[in-house]
Design an enzyme around this catalytic site. Structure first.
Site, PDB file in Angstrom:
ATOM      1  N   GLU A  90       0.499  -0.966   0.070  1.00 51.26           N
ATOM      2  CA  GLU A  90      -0.453  -0.101   0.305  1.00 51.26           C
ATOM      3  C   GLU A  90       1.164   1.600  -0.294  1.00 51.26           C
ATOM      4  O   GLU A  90       1.588   1.487   0.584  1.00 51.26           O
ATOM      5  CB  GLU A  90      -0.627   0.089   1.122  1.00 51.26           C
ATOM      6  CG  GLU A  90      -1.510  -0.742   1.176  1.00 51.26           C
ATOM      7  CD  GLU A  90      -2.606  -0.676   2.411  1.00 51.26           C
ATOM      8  OE1 GLU A  90      -2.134   0.022   3.257  1.00 51.26           O
ATOM      9  OE2 GLU A  90      -2.944  -2.015   2.731  1.00 51.26           O
ATOM     10  N   CYS A 103       2.869   7.723   1.868  1.00 52.04           N
ATOM     11  CA  CYS A 103       3.117   7.641   2.740  1.00 52.04           C
ATOM     12  C   CYS A 103       3.689   5.667   2.339  1.00 52.04           C
ATOM     13  O   CYS A 103       2.370   5.013   1.468  1.00 52.04           O
ATOM     14  CB  CYS A 103       2.041   7.456   4.014  1.00 52.04           C
ATOM     15  SG  CYS A 103       2.300   6.279   5.178  1.00 52.04           S
ATOM     16  N   CYS A 110       5.136  -7.889   7.528  1.00 53.71           N
ATOM     17  CA  CYS A 110       5.935  -6.844   8.935  1.00 53.71           C
ATOM     18  C   CYS A 110       6.027  -8.240   9.926  1.00 53.71           C
ATOM     19  O   CYS A 110       4.474  -8.748  10.194  1.00 53.71           O
ATOM     20  CB  CYS A 110       5.341  -6.315   9.187  1.00 53.71           C
ATOM     21  SG  CYS A 110       6.447  -4.894  10.380  1.00 53.71           S
ATOM     22  N   CYS A 114       3.886  -6.051  16.070  1.00 51.01           N
ATOM     23  CA  CYS A 114       2.484  -4.322  17.492  1.00 51.01           C
ATOM     24  C   CYS A 114       0.923  -5.462  16.720  1.00 51.01           C
ATOM     25  O   CYS A 114       0.370  -5.803  15.987  1.00 51.01           O
ATOM     26  CB  CYS A 114       3.044  -3.314  16.740  1.00 51.01           C
ATOM     27  SG  CYS A 114       4.552  -2.912  16.892  1.00 51.01           S
ATOM     28  N   CYS A 117      -1.654  -3.174  15.333  1.00 51.37           N
ATOM     29  CA  CYS A 117      -1.302  -3.288  13.897  1.00 51.37           C
ATOM     30  C   CYS A 117      -1.700  -3.781  12.701  1.00 51.37           C
ATOM     31  O   CYS A 117      -1.551  -4.994  12.938  1.00 51.37           O
ATOM     32  CB  CYS A 117       0.499  -2.939  13.687  1.00 51.37           C
ATOM     33  SG  CYS A 117       0.431  -2.006  12.301  1.00 51.37           S
ATOM     34  N   SER A 212       8.306   5.595  17.163  1.00 50.80           N
ATOM     35  CA  SER A 212       6.866   4.587  18.084  1.00 50.80           C
ATOM     36  C   SER A 212       6.669   4.082  18.934  1.00 50.80           C
ATOM     37  O   SER A 212       7.466   3.337  19.465  1.00 50.80           O
ATOM     38  CB  SER A 212       6.542   3.853  16.817  1.00 50.80           C
ATOM     39  OG  SER A 212       6.315   4.054  15.391  1.00 50.80           O
ATOM     40  N   CYS A 329      -2.394   1.711   8.054  1.00 52.17           N
ATOM     41  CA  CYS A 329      -1.546   0.614   7.227  1.00 52.17           C
ATOM     42  C   CYS A 329      -1.517  -0.480   7.596  1.00 52.17           C
ATOM     43  O   CYS A 329      -2.261  -0.746   8.649  1.00 52.17           O
ATOM     44  CB  CYS A 329      -0.084   0.965   8.584  1.00 52.17           C
ATOM     45  SG  CYS A 329      -0.096   1.903   9.100  1.00 52.17           S
TER      46      CYS A 329
END
Ligand code: SAH
Length: 341
Positions: A90, A103, A110, A114, A117, A212, A329
């Site tokens: 994305e 962005c 990933c 987290c 997320c 973060s 995200c």
């Protein structure tokens, strides 16, 4: 086949010379790449024999628009790109007064895990190449007709977990014949990989580092962010202080506000203490709801902000853009993976 778009100008020059061609051809090819051409036949100032050679030995990446959503509220555009191997990533284009910002993603998925997320739910599939990162800027610009002045590495993936690629990407972005975007117009966001933050500091780049943080105490942060279990907040903050000392660049601390998890007055007090001697500013992010997660947005953002400000900290609250188009995200990629939209 050689991926020309992933090469720096120096690498491209060496490759062109290896082909028995004069060095100046490299700059010509490089310039065409950043004009967004997708075939060598469009590179009209190259000799025919070189164009043929390129067609046989090299390729130019070209992502396909798998989905595109445009917000009616604020003009934010979200792209879901399909890469040459069928994976999807994305990119989000946001219009701000201070410039149009893109962005971008740096990995397919990933592996940081987290809890809040959407990008990490199915783990990491693979790293992106420099070309696939460049393409997100180039083709967003070409498709939307909007000139991009700022880049944030805050899409899918952990930039410092794909370190070398991200460094090559930054070189290409920065190059006058590349995207020609200055380092001060770039932000890189990390979940806090301390060794890589130290490594990045050595480059002395003028970009903005976003960390973060999301919690000031180890108990909460380790629950939200598995990366904290081996490092801890104290070591992370020491690393941030070192980063500032080495680069002179203030850090932006990201803090997603989660109801009943990290939004208490005591946590605001602890956060203020943690940030002593680590110059930077705090960016409070109202949590975006992720369907698969039980975590909910905090209702105490204003109170939390006030308490931080009472300690002299600079605090901003991130404005929500693209709320009608799953613009945060990983959300669109998740939907496409589930086949629900
Ligand atoms: N891996 C990098 C960059 C990608 S995430 C990092 O961790 O910083 C970009 C930012 O969005 C991070 O601050 C991340 O913690 C935050 N984020 C992820 N999911 C979110 C959600 N549901 N609501 C609000 N912020 C979120």
């Amino acid at each position: 086949m050689v991926d020309l778009k992933s090469m720096t100008l120096e690498e491209l020059t060496a490759w062109v010379k290896e082909q028995g061609e004069p060095a100046f051809r490299a700059r010509q090819i490089f310039k065409w790449i950043y004009r967004g051409v997708t075939s060598f036949s469009e590179m009209t100032d190259l000799s025919k024999s070189l164009r043929e050679k390129l067609e046989q030995q090299a390729f130019l990446t070209e992502p396909k628009v798998a989905r595109k959503q445009e917000s009616k509220l604020d003009g934010t555009i979200k792209y879901l790109w399909e890469l040459s191997d069928g994976n999807c990533i994305e990119t989000v284009l946001m219009r701000y007064k201070h410039g149009n910002t893109v962005c971008i993603s740096c990995q397919v998925g990933c592996r940081m895990g987290c809890a809040f997320c959407a990008s990490t739910l199915a783990g990491k599939v693979r790293d992106l190449t420099p070309a696939e990162m460049i393409d997100q800027v180039l083709f967003t610009q070409l498709d939307s007709g909007v000139e991009i002045s700022n880049i944030v590495l805050m899409g899918i993936g952990e930039p410092l977990d794909n370190f070398d690629t991200v460094m090559t990407f930054l070189k290409l972005v920065n190059h006058p014949d590349g995207l020609n975007i200055g380092m001060r117009h770039i932000s890189l966001s990390t979940c806090g990989l301390v060794e890589q933050i130290d490594k990045l500091a050595q480059y002395g780049l003028q970009l903005t580092l976003s960390v973060s943080l999301h919690a000031p105490d180890d108990e909460t942060r380790s629950k939200l962010m598995p990366v904290n279990r081996s490092v801890g907040v104290e070591k992370l903050m020491d690393t941030c202080r070192r980063y500032f000392q080495t680069t002179g660049r203030r850090i932006s601390y990201e803090y997603a506000m989660i109801d009943g998890v990290n939004d208490s007055d005591a946590q605001a007090e602890l956060l203020a203490q943690r940030l002593k001697g680590a110059p930077g500013h705090v960016n409070l992010i109202p949590l975006n709801d992720v369907e698969e997660s039980p975590l909910k947005p905090s209702r105490r953002v204003a109170a939390f902000q006030k308490r931080l400000e009472s300690h002299g900290l600079t605090v901003t609250v991130r404005r929500k853009l693209g709320g009608d188009i799953d613009a945060s995200c990983g959300q669109l990629r998740r939907k496409a993976m589930r086949g629900t939209q």
